[in-house]
Write an enzyme that holds these catalytic residues in place. Structure first.
Site, PDB file in Angstrom:
ATOM      1  N   CYS A  26      -8.888  -4.967  12.380  1.00 15.80           N
ATOM      2  CA  CYS A  26      -7.864  -4.456  11.471  1.00 15.80           C
ATOM      3  C   CYS A  26      -8.439  -3.221  10.789  1.00 15.80           C
ATOM      4  CB  CYS A  26      -7.429  -5.524  10.467  1.00 15.80           C
ATOM      5  SG  CYS A  26      -8.767  -6.077   9.380  1.00 15.80           S
ATOM      6  N   THR A  27      -7.824  -2.776   9.708  1.00 16.67           N
ATOM      7  CA  THR A  27      -8.238  -1.515   9.094  1.00 16.67           C
ATOM      8  C   THR A  27      -9.654  -1.568   8.521  1.00 16.67           C
ATOM      9  OG1 THR A  27      -5.935  -1.271   8.469  1.00 16.67           O
ATOM     10  CG2 THR A  27      -7.495   0.289   7.488  1.00 16.67           C
TER      11      THR A  27
END
Ligand SMILES: [Zn+2]
Ligand SMILES: [Zn+2]
Length: 318
Positions: A179-180
């Site tokens: 994810c980020t």
């Protein structure tokens, strides 16, 4: 040299008096002159803050000095201007909304996927027995994702649990989630383990750290971020643009919010269409009476919304 820093971090660690902590923490951040958004929950901290180098340094030292958060890892970016206008610290039930009826079903402090450092993730990701899973939402992976990543059709991370059954075909594979900044993976990988996946890994520090430490190889497009930059570059090795203008289909990675505050859709739009439509997603939004002034960035400071209108979709997640 950059005058400002924007720092991204999270820490899963039990906080006893979360609400009081949030109030005190807000005062502390304001005292340092920081802007940004922080979520405080009983399970930890999740924030992005921006300010002068000195203020950010003082902030990181103060967080590390608290033994509950001593192991927090900060991802530091240099920026020309602060990435936020205001400072918010909010107390919530979770630092990233999992969408589970009982969030206590999983606890990343007890069980979560094995953390892979960026170089190890890079070494493993192309193997035949591996599936790379993007746990982010549509507006994020449409702007950029790893080559060959499996993506999910979700508008928000809270929709992730409902999608797990679509992944059943990969149960005998090694699952590498990303994810980020890594925070969603702590819960996504924990949930995959809970659902019977056995070999689950997560990209430690997320796309952001992968870009800094591994050059971002094989990440196509840009990485959506939750501040006024809207997106950042990741790949300095073999970059490609994958996103196209919502209105005309031209290749672009410019991400904006629709200038109609009651729409506020996140979407990609080329500069030409931005000019033609005043930063709106459609003709209908362009003629909306509350349309905001488009300054070319497509970023707007949130204004109080009347009740019962479509809620701003921005997740306060990473
Ligand atoms: Zn266009
Ligand atoms: Zn719109």
């Amino acid at each position: 040299m950059a005058k400002y820093n924007t720092i991204l971090y999270y820490c899963y660690s039990t906080i006893a008096e979360g609400e009081q902590f949030a109030a005190d923490h807000l005062k502390f951040c304001k005292g340092l002159g920081l802007t940004g958004r922080i979520i405080v929950a009983d399970e930890g901290l999740n924030g992005t803050v921006s300010g002068t180098e000195e203020a950010c340094k003082a902030y990181m030292e103060a967080v590390h000095a608290d033994e509950r958060f001593a192991k927090t890892e900060f991802k530091v970016d240099e920026v020309d201007t602060p990435s936020f206008v205001k400072m918010h610290v909010r107390y919530k039930s979770e630092i990233v909304h999992s969408g589970l009826r009982d969030p206590n079903m999983i606890n990343p402090q007890i069980q979560t996927g094995k953390h892979l450092e960026p170089v190890d993730f890079m070494a493993m990701k192309d193997r035949d027995d591996v599936v790379i899973l993007d746990v982010r939402s549509n507006y994020e992976h449409s702007l950029g994702k790893f080559k060959n990543a499996v993506t999910l059709d979700i508008e928000n991370f809270r929709d992730f649990p409902a999608k797990i059954n679509e992944l059943a075909q990969y149960k005998d594979k090694k699952i590498l989630t990303y994810c980020t900044g890594g925070i969603k993976c702590e819960k996504a990988s924990a949930l995959l383990l809970h659902e019977g996946f056995t070999d689950v890994y997560q990209l430690h520090g997320g796309i952001i750290k992968y870009g800094k430490e591994a050059g971002g190889k094989d990440f196509d497009g840009k990485c959506y971020v939750f501040d006024n930059r809207l997106s950042v570059d990741v790949n300095s090795v073999n970059p490609v643009v994958i996103s196209t203008c919502f209105n005309c289909g031209t290749v672009t990675h410019k991400m904006i919010n629709c200038a109609n505050p009651e729409c506020n859709e996140h979407f990609t739009q080329c500069d030409a269409c931005g000019e033609k439509l005043d930063g709106c997603c459609s003709d209908a939004c362009q003629s909306h009476p509350r349309k905001r002034v488009y300054d070319g960035t497509g970023y707007y400071v949130k204004v109080p919304q009347p009740v019962n209108v479509k809620k701003d979709k921005l997740e306060l997640a990473e």
